[in-house]
Design a protein around this motif. Structure first.
Motif, mmCIF file in Angstrom:
data_model
loop_
_atom_site.group_PDB
_atom_site.id
_atom_site.type_symbol
_atom_site.label_atom_id
_atom_site.label_comp_id
_atom_site.label_asym_id
_atom_site.label_seq_id
_atom_site.Cartn_x
_atom_site.Cartn_y
_atom_site.Cartn_z
ATOM 1 N N LYS A 1 0.771 -1.228 0.055
ATOM 2 C CA LYS A 1 -0.084 0.017 -0.091
ATOM 3 C C LYS A 1 0.752 1.216 -0.015
ATOM 4 O O LYS A 1 0.762 2.014 -0.943
ATOM 5 N N ILE A 2 1.867 1.336 0.871
ATOM 6 C CA ILE A 2 2.595 2.593 0.928
ATOM 7 C C ILE A 2 3.507 2.632 -0.459
ATOM 8 O O ILE A 2 3.614 3.833 -0.810
ATOM 9 N N LYS A 3 4.121 1.645 -1.059
ATOM 10 C CA LYS A 3 4.574 1.606 -2.397
ATOM 11 C C LYS A 3 3.597 2.477 -3.356
ATOM 12 O O LYS A 3 3.848 3.071 -4.038
ATOM 13 N N GLU B 1 2.160 9.689 -5.407
ATOM 14 C CA GLU B 1 2.543 11.059 -5.041
ATOM 15 C C GLU B 1 3.745 11.477 -5.964
ATOM 16 O O GLU B 1 3.889 12.850 -6.439
ATOM 17 N N GLN B 2 4.507 10.352 -6.320
ATOM 18 C CA GLN B 2 5.889 10.924 -7.286
ATOM 19 C C GLN B 2 5.340 11.096 -8.806
ATOM 20 O O GLN B 2 5.775 11.960 -9.353
ATOM 21 N N HIS B 3 4.346 10.625 -9.202
ATOM 22 C CA HIS B 3 4.288 10.234 -10.807
ATOM 23 C C HIS B 3 2.854 11.116 -11.000
ATOM 24 O O HIS B 3 2.631 11.581 -12.212
ATOM 25 N N CYS B 4 2.230 11.479 -9.999
ATOM 26 C CA CYS B 4 0.764 12.162 -10.690
ATOM 27 C C CYS B 4 0.162 13.383 -10.138
ATOM 28 O O CYS B 4 -1.051 13.457 -9.934
ATOM 29 N N HIS B 5 1.288 14.201 -10.227
ATOM 30 C CA HIS B 5 0.916 15.618 -10.029
ATOM 31 C C HIS B 5 -0.082 16.117 -10.974
ATOM 32 O O HIS B 5 -0.801 17.132 -10.774
ATOM 33 N N HIS B 6 -0.139 15.791 -12.176
ATOM 34 C CA HIS B 6 -0.706 16.277 -13.306
ATOM 35 C C HIS B 6 -2.381 15.571 -13.252
ATOM 36 O O HIS B 6 -3.175 15.955 -13.968
ATOM 37 N N ALA B 7 -2.708 14.393 -12.412
ATOM 38 C CA ALA B 7 -3.931 13.749 -12.439
ATOM 39 C C ALA B 7 -4.581 14.078 -11.523
ATOM 40 O O ALA B 7 -4.416 14.324 -10.426
ATOM 41 N N GLN B 8 -6.022 13.681 -11.814
ATOM 42 C CA GLN B 8 -7.049 13.740 -10.539
ATOM 43 C C GLN B 8 -6.906 12.446 -10.000
ATOM 44 O O GLN B 8 -6.627 11.192 -10.311
#
Length: 176
Positions: free
Chosen positions: A140-142, A148-155
């Motif tokens: 889950k933490i992974k 958090e690392q890859h998805c600043h652009h996404a909802q």
């Protein structure tokens, strides 16, 4: 959804969390291709693909304009999460997930589900049940870190239980 369009949807979560079912529902609602990572990963006779093979298979779908991809395989998350405009994380209780995988096993015993590769009939192993049980503590933490690392652009949509999933789908069906 705050008016954001869903064209590339990535669904992740524990086995038994409802990823395949939700992916099928979203795919039907929008007439999008649904991709099951288990179907891409497994070869007939439960033979594993390499991560390179899996990445290559996934890339064929990532090039399309619209898709719903469900499944984990953290070794190939990066491109999927970077291209997704919507990431859905099913953070479902381990007891619910265990009940779901056991129910699914009983329902499909000896048959190959649509979300698995041909030649991979439903099976159950203690190691798989342990994986489901341990998911909240090990995977889950992974998943959250990857989001958090890859998805600043996404909802990002996190659904905690079946009631949340049903409400999400009901809301989706009422959008114009």
């Amino acid at each position: 959804m705050e008016g954001n369009k869903m064209e590339r949807v990535a669904i992740i979560g524990s086995a038994g969390s409802g990823k395949s079912t939700l992916a099928k529902q979203i795919g039907q609602a929008f007439q999008y291709n649904v991709v099951h990572m288990d179907r891409l990963f497994w070869k007939p006779g439960w033979k594993e693909s390499t991560m390179e093979e899996l990445a290559e298979k996934q890339d064929m779908y990532l090039q399309k304009k619209e898709w719903v991809i469900e499944g984990n395989y953290s070794g190939v998350w990066g491109p999927r999460l970077q291209l997704a405009d919507t990431i859905i994380f099913l953070n479902i209780n381990r007891y619910v997930c265990l009940r779901s995988v056991l129910t699914r096993w009983l329902r499909h015993m000896g048959k190959t589900r649509v979300d698995l590769a041909p030649g991979c009939p439903e099976r159950m192993e203690l190691s798989f049940l342990k994986y489901v049980w341990d998911y909240p503590n090990t995977k889950k933490i992974k998943a959250i870190t990857a989001i958090e690392q890859h998805c600043h652009h996404a909802q990002i949509i996190i659904l905690q239980n079946r009631k949340n999933v049903n409400a999400f789908m009901n809301n989706l069906m009422t959008l114009d």
